[in-house]
Structure formats: C-alpha cells, structure tokens
Design a protein around this motif. Sequence first.
Motif, PDB file in Angstrom:
ATOM      1  N   GLU A 115     -28.969 -64.636  58.044  1.00 28.23           N
ATOM      2  CA  GLU A 115     -28.696 -65.187  56.715  1.00 28.23           C
ATOM      3  C   GLU A 115     -29.147 -64.247  55.605  1.00 28.23           C
ATOM      4  O   GLU A 115     -29.132 -64.622  54.422  1.00 28.23           O
ATOM      5  CB  GLU A 115     -29.415 -66.540  56.562  1.00 28.23           C
ATOM      6  CG  GLU A 115     -29.014 -67.587  57.571  1.00 28.23           C
ATOM      7  CD  GLU A 115     -27.629 -68.150  57.304  1.00 28.23           C
ATOM      8  OE1 GLU A 115     -27.102 -67.897  56.205  1.00 28.23           O
ATOM      9  OE2 GLU A 115     -27.078 -68.834  58.181  1.00 28.23           O
ATOM     10  N   LEU A 116     -29.571 -63.030  55.945  1.00 26.48           N
ATOM     11  CA  LEU A 116     -30.042 -62.089  54.937  1.00 26.48           C
ATOM     12  C   LEU A 116     -28.969 -61.836  53.883  1.00 26.48           C
ATOM     13  O   LEU A 116     -27.789 -61.688  54.208  1.00 26.48           O
ATOM     14  CB  LEU A 116     -30.433 -60.761  55.589  1.00 26.48           C
ATOM     15  CG  LEU A 116     -31.696 -60.764  56.471  1.00 26.48           C
ATOM     16  CD1 LEU A 116     -31.790 -59.448  57.245  1.00 26.48           C
ATOM     17  CD2 LEU A 116     -32.939 -60.969  55.616  1.00 26.48           C
ATOM     18  N   GLU A 117     -29.392 -61.763  52.626  1.00 26.87           N
ATOM     19  CA  GLU A 117     -28.438 -61.492  51.550  1.00 26.87           C
ATOM     20  C   GLU A 117     -27.934 -60.058  51.622  1.00 26.87           C
ATOM     21  O   GLU A 117     -26.753 -59.791  51.381  1.00 26.87           O
ATOM     22  CB  GLU A 117     -29.105 -61.748  50.194  1.00 26.87           C
ATOM     23  CG  GLU A 117     -28.171 -61.556  49.011  1.00 26.87           C
ATOM     24  CD  GLU A 117     -28.834 -61.884  47.695  1.00 26.87           C
ATOM     25  OE1 GLU A 117     -28.222 -61.602  46.640  1.00 26.87           O
ATOM     26  OE2 GLU A 117     -29.961 -62.420  47.710  1.00 26.87           O
ATOM     27  N   ARG A 118     -28.854 -59.131  51.948  1.00 24.60           N
ATOM     28  CA  ARG A 118     -28.491 -57.720  52.067  1.00 24.60           C
ATOM     29  C   ARG A 118     -28.778 -57.270  53.495  1.00 24.60           C
ATOM     30  O   ARG A 118     -29.912 -57.300  53.947  1.00 24.60           O
ATOM     31  CB  ARG A 118     -29.320 -56.887  51.082  1.00 24.60           C
ATOM     32  CG  ARG A 118     -28.955 -55.417  51.032  1.00 24.60           C
ATOM     33  CD  ARG A 118     -27.688 -55.190  50.260  1.00 24.60           C
ATOM     34  NE  ARG A 118     -27.300 -53.791  50.236  1.00 24.60           N
ATOM     35  CZ  ARG A 118     -26.139 -53.350  49.748  1.00 24.60           C
ATOM     36  NH1 ARG A 118     -25.281 -54.216  49.238  1.00 24.60           N
ATOM     37  NH2 ARG A 118     -25.853 -52.072  49.763  1.00 24.60           N
ATOM     38  N   LYS A 119     -27.746 -56.843  54.207  1.00 25.70           N
ATOM     39  CA  LYS A 119     -27.888 -56.535  55.627  1.00 25.70           C
ATOM     40  C   LYS A 119     -27.910 -55.032  55.866  1.00 25.70           C
ATOM     41  O   LYS A 119     -27.112 -54.498  56.641  1.00 25.70           O
ATOM     42  CB  LYS A 119     -26.774 -57.215  56.415  1.00 25.70           C
ATOM     43  CG  LYS A 119     -26.830 -58.735  56.296  1.00 25.70           C
ATOM     44  CD  LYS A 119     -25.689 -59.430  56.989  1.00 25.70           C
ATOM     45  CE  LYS A 119     -25.783 -60.940  56.799  1.00 25.70           C
ATOM     46  NZ  LYS A 119     -24.674 -61.673  57.449  1.00 25.70           N
TER      47      LYS A 119
ATOM     48  N   THR B 281     -17.740 -59.477  54.657  1.00 23.76           N
ATOM     49  CA  THR B 281     -18.281 -60.732  54.143  1.00 23.76           C
ATOM     50  C   THR B 281     -19.390 -61.278  55.030  1.00 23.76           C
ATOM     51  O   THR B 281     -20.428 -61.737  54.534  1.00 23.76           O
ATOM     52  CB  THR B 281     -17.159 -61.783  54.013  1.00 23.76           C
ATOM     53  OG1 THR B 281     -16.137 -61.283  53.163  1.00 23.76           O
ATOM     54  CG2 THR B 281     -17.708 -63.087  53.441  1.00 23.76           C
TER      55      THR B 281
ATOM     56  N   GLY C 233     -22.043 -57.510  56.813  1.00 22.76           N
ATOM     57  CA  GLY C 233     -22.654 -56.436  56.029  1.00 22.76           C
ATOM     58  C   GLY C 233     -22.069 -55.067  56.283  1.00 22.76           C
ATOM     59  O   GLY C 233     -22.759 -54.055  56.159  1.00 22.76           O
TER      60      GLY C 233
ATOM     61  N   HIS D  98     -22.867 -52.890  53.425  1.00 22.86           N
ATOM     62  CA  HIS D  98     -24.245 -52.934  52.930  1.00 22.86           C
ATOM     63  C   HIS D  98     -25.076 -51.725  53.331  1.00 22.86           C
ATOM     64  O   HIS D  98     -26.217 -51.608  52.911  1.00 22.86           O
ATOM     65  CB  HIS D  98     -24.951 -54.199  53.453  1.00 22.86           C
ATOM     66  CG  HIS D  98     -24.418 -55.476  52.890  1.00 22.86           C
ATOM     67  ND1 HIS D  98     -24.932 -56.722  53.214  1.00 22.86           N
ATOM     68  CD2 HIS D  98     -23.398 -55.710  52.019  1.00 22.86           C
ATOM     69  CE1 HIS D  98     -24.259 -57.657  52.563  1.00 22.86           C
ATOM     70  NE2 HIS D  98     -23.318 -57.072  51.839  1.00 22.86           N
TER      71      HIS D  98
END
Length: 429
Positions: free
Chosen positions: A61-65, A381, A384, A387
């Motif tokens: 669930e990390l916002e930034r992977k 989406t 990541g 990312h």
Amino acid sequence: MLPNSRSDEHLYPVPKFDLGKGDVKSFGNELKGFHEQFADCFQRSESREHFFNYMAGQFSELERKSIEPIALAVKDGNVRAMQRFVSDAPWDDDKIIIKYRGLVNDDLGSPDGALIFDESGFVKKGQDSIGVARQYCGTIGKVDNCQVGVFAGYVSEHGYALVDKRLFIPEKWFTDDYRERRQKCNLPEDTVFRTKPELAAEMLDALSKENLLPFKYVLADALYGVSPKFIAAVETLPDKTYFVSVPKDTQCWLKRPMTITKEYRWGGKTLTKTVLFDPDSKPLTVEELARNINDYFWYRRQVSEGTKGPIVYEFTRRRIILSAAGVPQKTVWLLIRRTLGDDPEYSFFICNASSSTRLKTLVWLSGLRWAIEQCFEETKTELGMDHYEVRKFPGWHHHMITCMLAHFFLWHLKIRMGKKSAIHYSVAA
C-alpha cells in the motif's frame, strides 16, 4: 473505460483483469511459490530475499514504490543493500526472462496470439540517469526530461502481459561529451545507438528465434509502421501478419501504375532507375483517399462502452499499392477509421493479410493494441513501474523485470482461480 465489443466483430475477446484483493486468501504464500521458480537466477541467498521483498513492496500500500520506501517497510530492511541489489548485484537476466516467458506461455499462450510493440515514457529530474534527455514523452503528451522504454507485449484470448523491454538511449549519449556519464551508468561498452523501431525489430527477432511464445500477429503504432526495418523484420517471419498505424500523408495508388526502367549517367557510370510510365499518375495520400470515399462504403461499429455511453466509429477498407520514393511497391490492406459527425477525424492502418481477409478481422485487429496500453496503465498505477529512482543501466532493466513479473503474477492468480470476466477487451476504445 472498458471496451465491450460485440461478439461477432472479433476472432476472440481479450479478458479484463478483474481480480480483487478479497479473491486471494494466501497471497504471500503464493508469491513465495512464484519466486521459488527463479531461485537459481541469483548467486546469493541475500539476493533472493531482496528479490522477494522488492516485489512484495510493489504489491504493498506504499504511496511511493521506489527502493527506499520499500526497504524501510521491510523488517530489518537496509536501503543501501537493496540499492546495490537492484543496480549492481549479479542477476541472470537471460535465465529470468526465459523462465518468465515459459510461464507466460503456460497461462496465456495461443497460436492466435499477438505481439505488440510500443514505447512508454518516464519523466525524470536531472541529467545523470541512463538515457535521460529532453524527448517526447507519450505519458504526458509533450517533450520533457524523461527516459523512454520500448516494450513488447503479448495478448491472447487468455489475457495480456509485457514480455520484453529495451531502454532507448538517445544518440547524443554516444558522443564523447557523455563518456563519463555512460561509465557511471554502467552502460555496456558494446552498446550502439538504435532507433526505437530497430529496438522493436531486435526484440521481435529474439522472441521469434526463442520460439517460446506462439503468435500470429504483430501490432504497432505509426512510429514502427513507417519503419522499413521494422516491417522487413516482420516480413522475414513466415505466416505472420502485421497490422500497423500509418500517418495521414502516406502515399498510395488504388491501381498499380505502369513503370519503366531508365538509364542515366552518374560519375562516369551507367545506372538504371524505375520511374512512372505516365508522370501524371502520381500517388495520392491516404487522407485524400478517405475523404473521397462515399458514405455507402462506411460501416458503423460500436467499439466500446464508455462512461457516457457507447463509443462508435465508422470503418472502411481498400486494397492499395504503397508508394516508396514515388514508385509503386507492395500491395496491402488499408483500414480507415473515422469518428462520427460533420468534421470526422481519421486514423489509418495497413496490414499484409491476404486479399480474402474480411473487414471484421481488420476492425478487430485495430483494437488489440489496447492490451499493451492496459499493461502500462496497470503496472504504473498498481505496481510503481514509474516510481523507480535508479540511475544505472542494469538498475533500469532489473526494475522493469520485477514489474513485468509482478503484473503477470496477478494474471496467473486470476487464471489459476478460474475467475471469469464479465467484460472483455477486444476492440480499441
């Protein structure tokens, strides 16, 4: 927006990915089983553990992977150790990819499958990441500081996945001014400049020779459709059909004009060239052709179900002779698609299918490229894909490998569980 094509307008529908979080009870255990198949691709147990943790982070669930958040989220995680793993540790990339494509074939393989070639951009800050430059980035639709990857996707009636990748290195990166940056980024010394169509042709050749994934069709957009090298690479493969976009200024004839061979002197030598017998029988553009076709010949087809209702286009086709340097060349199908309304917008595609091919087959092929767009959207989406913060050439490839494998792992769960889709991708939205 998900296409919802009529069943009589395609050879097969492409399933929608519809697996939910509540559908899998032992996700972590199954992910370990998936990773065990790649254990012999790493020399050290620490690398195997990082490989598992990195992909687990992509599912989190990390916002930034990117590497740092993933490493910090893992128990006893070490940021520098994971950075070294992704960018510097030895991976047997070739063995991973071969194993991976074997798994893709097990779940998705079909004799009527299609390979799709397309590029995706990754916006980046700074100038030190491998291959970064001001160039067109399709993700944001404009020129910006970015990296661009060329990808091969695979689609069949069972699903879709990314199966190969190449990082496009702009030509200026091979100049003396970039020597130090090439070395810092660990770009292999034998790397030479290749255009995006040349990278796609290289992947097509490798996939064909490897012979792990069966396919019948090769699809690409206009960047590849106008490349003689890419088209030639497809034409060397027996029984393969290409379906590619072309720009509106592509020139053609509806009837093959007569030509003659003329001799001329150049540099003290006698040379020959082929010219039109009638200089006035010049080719027309596909846009001129489209705008002069009577409405009687256009077939209206619903291609998707959008948020505001059905999306409908009109299609027609013609057998044309392509022009190259002003003289006739090969005969192909031209499929023309237009929007409805008083001022329609046109799209153009050429295909080397047999002369007996029906319109509905060409309409269906015009939609299959949607699958690789879904690969990019879902992988960016959910996993990541865009990312990453690695700068080195190996790091970019290793990140893309884990993204490709993670995306396919989700498809494997869907197929393993026998989950059926209520909606199908089949014709372009």
